[in-house]
Design an enzyme around this catalytic site. Structure first.
Site, short mmCIF file in Angstrom:
data_model
loop_
_atom_site.label_atom_id
_atom_site.label_comp_id
_atom_site.label_asym_id
_atom_site.label_seq_id
_atom_site.Cartn_x
_atom_site.Cartn_y
_atom_site.Cartn_z
N PHE A 208 0.86 -1.19 0.00
CA PHE A 208 0.00 0.00 0.00
C PHE A 208 0.89 1.24 0.00
CE2 PHE A 208 -2.36 3.54 1.66
CZ PHE A 208 -3.63 3.38 1.14
N ASP A 314 9.20 2.90 1.70
CA ASP A 314 8.00 3.62 2.16
C ASP A 314 7.85 3.37 3.66
OD1 ASP A 314 5.42 4.29 2.93
OD2 ASP A 314 4.51 3.67 1.04
N LYS A 345 2.43 10.22 8.52
CA LYS A 345 1.77 9.67 9.71
C LYS A 345 2.36 10.21 11.02
CE LYS A 345 -0.60 5.68 7.84
NZ LYS A 345 -1.98 5.50 8.26
N THR A 370 2.77 24.60 -4.98
CA THR A 370 2.64 25.87 -4.27
C THR A 370 3.24 25.79 -2.87
OG1 THR A 370 0.65 26.50 -5.47
CG2 THR A 370 1.03 27.61 -3.37
#
Lengths: 486, 486
Positions: A208, A314, A345, A370
């Site tokens: 994931f 990850d 997280k 931005t």
């Protein structure tokens, strides 16, 4: 609040003495859960109904009252107080209403960061380097000395993917100084090759990595996460499916990992859209808490080097102390560090670390947006890091995790039908098991005062905060047994 | 601070009287720019060098000192103070260090939101409905009564795309209650159709909708934004290229718009990956400040209805008052509102508004992510909305915009080589022109105390804050003329 801190500092100071973590970090924390009503209770039900008019509530699990939540305990509107070992999907690091974070959140610096949010790529604030160096970069993984900041785990991963694609195409062009061709410029505007290249990111089955269009193309957790959303035709390698207990299946598991490594390399060499990078979680979290051995990850590092493919680790869910190391990939003893490490997280901010200057954008406005992160959240992460160090929380998580794991092992022996494939030994509190009646278990757990989550098809995953101590482990173990007995 | 507010309240109270906006909103604001050194000056140069070691600075424009910035003025480390009409790429709504926002940022509610960030889809806070209803939803566009919150403009657009794809596939399946087929479930996990459908989002040439993999596939601003990043083969329709002055080219422009509408419909009907939605900006901003008439947008609304395609209006840059209406699409007088309206930037948060329940996810965990927005930022947007109402800032922007536009028209007559294709009349301060020596102009502007930005190939775009008043317009006009004369 001061009392808390004195107490906790004393605990941290004696952390090398056995059982130092028996002293409470936060003496004002509730002594245990308190269940007053069914959950949701009447007040929560009314509030959920009101919310549903304007905001999607179909995935709602429990409505929280966070002003009343403290430490490891989540409160609701009906006076229920639960021990929270799910922690906002593994994203609360040092407890609800943490006094040290409150100080940071009410500082003058934070107020300015909230109301004067800069476009960091164009107009960074004068103290941005200082905020990074005393915060985010102080805990940078080995081999990483730079950071690109973002806003969520998905964002962090997609930014890392973009860096990988630019790097790969730069190599193919002959280096960062070789200019784009006219054909690349024109075709990119039409979303066609060579400007929009025929390259991919390789991920692993059950992995994931987020839910935006690039990250979702690498996510392979469940159909419900992917259905109806267009995706890139990117490759997925097999992730080892280990058998438990590990000691018993050592040889079989080693073979499984060898098979997966071999297939990974074959896919890298043959996939019709060659991968610029692979992305992998140290523990596949949403996919069901699937672990692999350090040797497997070292093998991947070798394969990626050999094939000129980047390795993105990850650490969105595993990072920031939960596994008993600050970064889960610290468990691997890599000689050659990952090319990029993504985080979010528990960091309460997001981005990717890197160490190789070749991963810097070679021209302005290529890797850009931005806001490019959020100084307010970077200031908060700095306060989180300070709190982790002050209370020695990574060591706490390692020790409490061992204690908790031993307790779960005993329960597994007593209730072998209920706790299957217990995993995460030596991985701090990052522990999970398979439960044949998972949904029933999760629902009943609230009744005994525990907020707990699942992952994958039938796993129950523990994701307590870093301030979870042995006394909390005892309450959790007792609660789990109560559910089994019900 | 109190003095500011009294003064400003008085101004707001008399807003219907001509020239009410001549009274300063913030009397403590600097009286004008102050340029002490070349920019960057020595202190900024040293700080930029330090930052560059750990963070990409290749797109750096100017390093800000935001604690020292106030109202319309941005300060740096060298004591320079510039009138800022770029405003962090159009994202500062009511001025630096705004006293009312400071009150919100230092509230107990904000502190809890910062340190207790919930996973809003699973564990929303008990007052989330209230925060939405008294904030984000109070300014919801006509026809929209629900919101899905996110974290950036790119995120908002991709969330809207996902909602559109789920809606479209739901229709194709025969409604939201028809379950997924086994083939859809399996194929989605392999990134293949039918689970990962062969559908698209249509955007417009020169449009900008963000930089993640889905949003970047709809972005068509410049090659540098897209090069080396894989993209979906999604269609782009032509956006009208109007000629100025509009009065002179009325017929030609109407023909151009008719041509674009016709081609849009043809592409919708024929593109090999049928669009689930179109996405369009009311004024193409990054792409060079390209305008189209209300009639064009009404035509698009008709075409999308007729072809069963959703219309997403991207108000990330145009929204929240800058065009003299709260939402720029309020200028169109649509009878039938857009299906989704995305926002970010001046809202200091992000997401999409919608009104149709068919755009709600029909099952849990389809439209979902860990944070799903940020209550801290939603609380800030509420304070921004209150400040806009308190000072009547949308009307201020409309009136000041007319005043500024008239001044620029005079300058354009005097310097026809310098100001070409002046545009944005009646669009508040959302004004731009083409400049044959744009880069030179932007660099020199800092020397006369103005921070100003460009867009597209040769446009200079004005993006002042909503608190930009006539006195600031005078300073700006004077500064522009100084650059022309240099």
């Amino acid at each position: 609040m001061l009392q808390d801190r004195k107490q906790a500092t004393a605990a941290a100071a004696t952390a090398s003495v056995p059982d130092a973590f028996d002293q409470p970090f936060f003496p004002d924390e509730p002594q245990g859960p308190m269940v007053r009503t069914a959950i949701p209770g009447p007040k929560s039900k009314a509030a959920i109904k009101q919310l549903d008019k304007v905001f999607d509530t179909c995935s709602l699990n429990m409505m929280g009252n966070y002003q009343d939540s403290f430490g490891n305990y989540i409160a609701d509107l009906d006076g229920n107080v639960l021990l929270d070992v799910y922690a906002q999907i593994a994203s609360i690091p040092v407890g609800y209403s943490n006094p040290s974070l409150l100080l940071a959140a009410t500082s003058k610096e934070m107020a300015s960061a909230i109301i004067n949010r800069p476009a960091l790529g164009n107009f960074p604030q004068h103290d941005w380097a200082d905020i990074l160096e005393t915060g985010i970069l102080r805990v940078a993984p080995k081999g990483c000395n730079q950071v690109f900041t973002g806003q969520s785990g998905s964002d962090a991963n997609e930014l890392a993917f973009k860096a990988a694609f630019m790097w790969k195409r730069g190599q193919e062009r002959g280096g960062p100084d070789v200019d784009f061709t006219e054909e690349e410029m024109t075709s990119s505007m039409n979303n066609q090759a060579p400007g929009a290249p025929q390259l991919s990111i390789m991920s692993f089955k059950s992995g994931f990595h987020g839910r935006m269009f690039g990250s979702l193309s690498t996510t392979r957790s469940k159909p419900i996460h992917k259905l109806d959303i267009p995706a890139f035709d990117w490759p997925q390698a097999p992730f080892p499916m280990l058998k438990y207990p590990l000691e018993q299946y050592a040889e079989e598991n080693a073979q499984e990992e060898a098979r997966c490594l071999e297939e990974t390399e074959r896919l890298i060499k043959t996939w019709h859209l060659p991968p610029a990078a692979i992305i992998i979680e140290p523990v596949q979290s949403e996919g069901g808490d699937n672990h692999a051995s350090p040797a497997f990850f070292r093998g991947l590092r070798e394969i990626t080097r050999r094939n000129n493919v980047l390795m993105i680790v990850d650490e969105v869910q595993t990072g920031v102390g939960a596994t008993g190391k600050f970064w889960a990939h610290d468990h691997w003893n890599l000689e050659d560090p990952p090319d990029m490490v993504t985080f979010s997280k528990k960091a309460q901010t997001a981005g990717y670390y890197f160490g190789n200057d070749a991963l810097r954008p070679n021209k302005p406005y290529r890797q850009f947006n931005t806001w490019m992160g959020d100084p307010a959240r970077a200031i908060l992460f700095r306060a989180i890091i300070n709190e982790i160090e002050r209370l020695n929380l990574v060591q706490n998580t390692a020790e409490t995790g061992d204690y908790l794991y031993a307790g779960l092992e005993s329960l597994a022996q007593k209730y072998p039908e209920e706790i299957q494939n217990l995993r995460g030994k030596g991985q701090g509190t990052f522990i999970a098991w398979d439960s044949p009646r998972r949904e029933d278990f999760l629902a009943k757990a609230k009744g005994v005062g525990i907020n707990i989550g699942g992952s994958g098809a039938q796993a129950i995953r523990l994701r307590p905060m870093l301030i979870f101590q042995k006394k909390h482990a005892d309450i959790l173990l007792e609660g789990i047994e109560k559910v089994f007995q019900s």
